[in-house]
Scaffold this active site. Sequence first.
Site, mmCIF file in Angstrom:
data_model
loop_
_atom_site.group_PDB
_atom_site.id
_atom_site.type_symbol
_atom_site.label_atom_id
_atom_site.label_comp_id
_atom_site.label_asym_id
_atom_site.label_seq_id
_atom_site.Cartn_x
_atom_site.Cartn_y
_atom_site.Cartn_z
ATOM 1 N N ASP A 102 34.386 12.957 59.672
ATOM 2 C CA ASP A 102 33.326 13.937 59.927
ATOM 3 C C ASP A 102 33.869 15.362 59.949
ATOM 4 O O ASP A 102 33.410 16.206 60.709
ATOM 5 C CB ASP A 102 32.580 13.624 61.222
ATOM 6 C CG ASP A 102 31.194 14.259 61.273
ATOM 7 O OD1 ASP A 102 30.637 14.541 60.199
ATOM 8 O OD2 ASP A 102 30.675 14.466 62.387
ATOM 9 N N HIS A 162 22.790 9.693 55.132
ATOM 10 C CA HIS A 162 23.292 10.439 56.286
ATOM 11 C C HIS A 162 22.115 10.926 57.120
ATOM 12 O O HIS A 162 21.068 11.279 56.580
ATOM 13 C CB HIS A 162 24.119 11.629 55.808
ATOM 14 C CG HIS A 162 24.794 12.374 56.918
ATOM 15 N ND1 HIS A 162 24.137 13.295 57.717
ATOM 16 C CD2 HIS A 162 26.073 12.330 57.363
ATOM 17 C CE1 HIS A 162 24.981 13.786 58.603
ATOM 18 N NE2 HIS A 162 26.157 13.222 58.417
#
Length: 338
Positions: A294, A170
């Site tokens: 998200d 990430h």
Amino acid sequence: MSEVDSTVRRVIGVEEHAWTAELRDALLKFGGDETVNMLSSQEDTDRRLRDVGDERLARMDAAGVDLEVLSITSPGTQPLPPAEAVPLARDANDFLADAVRARPDRFAAFATLPTSDPEAAARELERCVADLGLVGALLFPRTGELYLDHEKFRPVFEAAAHLRVPLYIHPALPPQSVRDACFSGFDDRTNMILSAGGWGWHVDAGLATLRLILAGTFDRHPDLQVILGHWGETLVPFADRADLLSAANPQLQRSILDYITANLSVTAGGIFSHRMLRQAMDVLGPDRVMFGDDDPYGGSKGRFGGNGGARAFVETAPIDPDEKAKLAHLNAEHFLGC
């Protein structure tokens, strides 16, 4: 927009974030980054990150997400010194595991790892998978000034390969020197967005993954799988050009493009773009794309805002029903077992 296809059985969100108050406080004390300062000052976001109960479940229901794969938000425990990182990572992983045990029908989780102590990070990954039932780990591109390809971090990749679990890479903010050189010169808000979600951190995560390829990570561990958010963090869309590095690296066993298409998968990471979905599928094929909302940062907005936004994105995607099922849940079930 294509016609709605109501045959999607379930939607799994693979990039969904949380943190603990203890980790937040340690990052503020020992030095996280500007995202930590920003998130901790936003009471609603801080609360949502700490919540893995009714409020989060209500958001999931509203978006049409059946299961979230939880992960500790950027920058995790990676900026912290080992004495703080190791126990905080353990506590954060116990927190995630408790959430999964409470609602295994709604949650799975990636471990966060104290990479400032790579041997401890490898042991923590083994504990999280073998004892807690977590499905892999989420990493950020650097610890201090060192990218993940540095040889000191090899124990983490060896552990993941041995355990046969994927690593999700990430984004985090690029190094300060890079931000000063490349992502400054505008107002503070523009500088921040340019260096983070608007451009910089995607390039940095793609670079970190490309460096893993060049360092021979997938020659040592040919079956290791890495997941990238945001439809491939600029690396997957630029795969054909990155393949120029193949000729310069004859020591590698395969071409750069082959590593990208055989060892990487992607998620939406909250970018609800059918155009980017089609591009990722064109490079990787339909078996390597997954959904991600998200949460709690809000992928379900704009064109797909309102109730059922996440599910609407999948159901209206301009792909065939079998491919929608893979995007929605089948690929996540395959790679993560959730």
